[in-house]
Design an enzyme around this catalytic site. Sequence first.
Site, PDB file in Angstrom:
ATOM      1  N   ASP A  11       1.046  -1.047  -0.087  1.00 34.91           N
ATOM      2  CA  ASP A  11      -0.104  -0.123   0.139  1.00 34.91           C
ATOM      3  C   ASP A  11       1.040   1.188  -0.081  1.00 34.91           C
ATOM      4  OD1 ASP A  11      -2.102  -1.623  -0.014  1.00 34.91           O
ATOM      5  OD2 ASP A  11      -2.781  -1.190   2.104  1.00 34.91           O
ATOM      6  N   ASP A 130     -13.840  -6.408  -4.320  1.00 37.07           N
ATOM      7  CA  ASP A 130     -13.970  -6.485  -2.962  1.00 37.07           C
ATOM      8  C   ASP A 130     -15.200  -6.831  -2.631  1.00 37.07           C
ATOM      9  OD1 ASP A 130     -11.398  -5.138  -2.803  1.00 37.07           O
ATOM     10  OD2 ASP A 130     -12.248  -3.263  -2.242  1.00 37.07           O
TER      11      ASP A 130
END
Lengths: 252, 207
Positions: A11, A130
């Site tokens: 990330d 997701d």
Amino acid sequence: MITKRIIPCLDVKDGRVVKGVSFVNLRDAGDPVELAAYYDRERADELVFLDISASHEGRKTMIEVVKQAAAELSIPFTVGGGIGTVEDMFQLLRAGADKVSINTAAILDPGLIEEGARRFGSQCMVVAIDAKYDPALQDWVVYTHGGRNRTERKAIEWAKEAVERGAGEILLTSMDCDGHKDGYDLALTQAVADTVQVPVIASGGAGNEQHFYEVFTKTKAAAALAASIFHFQEVSVGSVKSYLQERGVEVR
Amino acid sequence: MFAIIDYGMGNLHSVSKALERMGESCIITSDPQVLREADGLILPGVGAFGDAMYELAVRGLDSVIKQEAITGKPILGICLGMQLLFTGSDENGYYEGLNLLPGHVVRFSGDLLVPHMGWNWLSFKHPHPLFRGISEGYVYFVHSYHVQATNPEDVIATTDYEHPVTAIVNRNNIYGMQFHPEKSGELGLQLLHQFIRLAKKTGVEAR
């Protein structure tokens, strides 16, 4: 035959790795390129950079990160996060990303998958999904905006549609399993991987080597992604691969 | 000096950086004159076959590549770049290629995941100067179409995806790699390096 892939995910915010990194043996553990090069040496099969920058400047910084990563790495990498247009894709691919991953933007405008696939080829179009289980519907529902917004779409149907529109790979994250380290969501992964004829990357829930073995032997996942367990060196890419190899799962 | 052919498609940066890491100077260009002066040409490429041929043609690069191939200049096609070296492709219709090697590009069929994406084992079919000092191993593939070469002897390495898949081709000065050598770890870089070495040797012999 083709090997199962192990993919660490980084990330990145405003050009820096933001969460879950506790390396002692790197000069600068916050440098995404240095961390990526470390995983390259560890024989990771691919990398994913997820850009979580909120600002325009942050995104521009990501282009620089991609350029440096392309110069340093001898393995492929995918860049996702905040990609909203074909021009965004072009910038990242031109800078050296091998694939781009789109998530929210694809839900908002599914035509974006087709445009990207037509211009750059399906092989670099990853659609990230997701998904979260809805007990009432007895099905998995798609969430956008980093898991904040629920949509009306069902994960399996959306995966199928994304592939029909030109996605070359599905990056499937289970919101139910993510962060729990109890293993990948085998039911979700199997349901999606059985539906589409493109590679599926399982994501969310890896806590140990056995979890990788399970997802590769109990589902048709082509790859498995993990973040914090690698960054915190709870398991290494090497130990996962040894574990798999000893049990007959082909890895590089 | 090696020239990486820029025709608006493909990941040019990674290939040039891989060459730079080997201490090899290279230039990314679409200038025919620079291509003519180069010691060797690298034709990268991702995307669709027909689009790539179109982009080459509008820049007049298809004829430059063909002319340079005839002079004996070493040419390496990577991924789609390798497919472009052949007669034609079925991708989204039928498109003619550069026709430097005879053969056709067809889509994977059967109960397979397509694209063929990831690390697969590279098998050398027979000893070849390109493989000198190099052992077989895994390399990174990503493609939905594959080459069926008319001359089996042009295929010098394969990989297995239910069936043997053309992985490296060579005839005279024409080379192609279906996988991405610039993304295939140490083995990929070794193969790229060996191509550079052979290409330079060819250049010396030609002079």
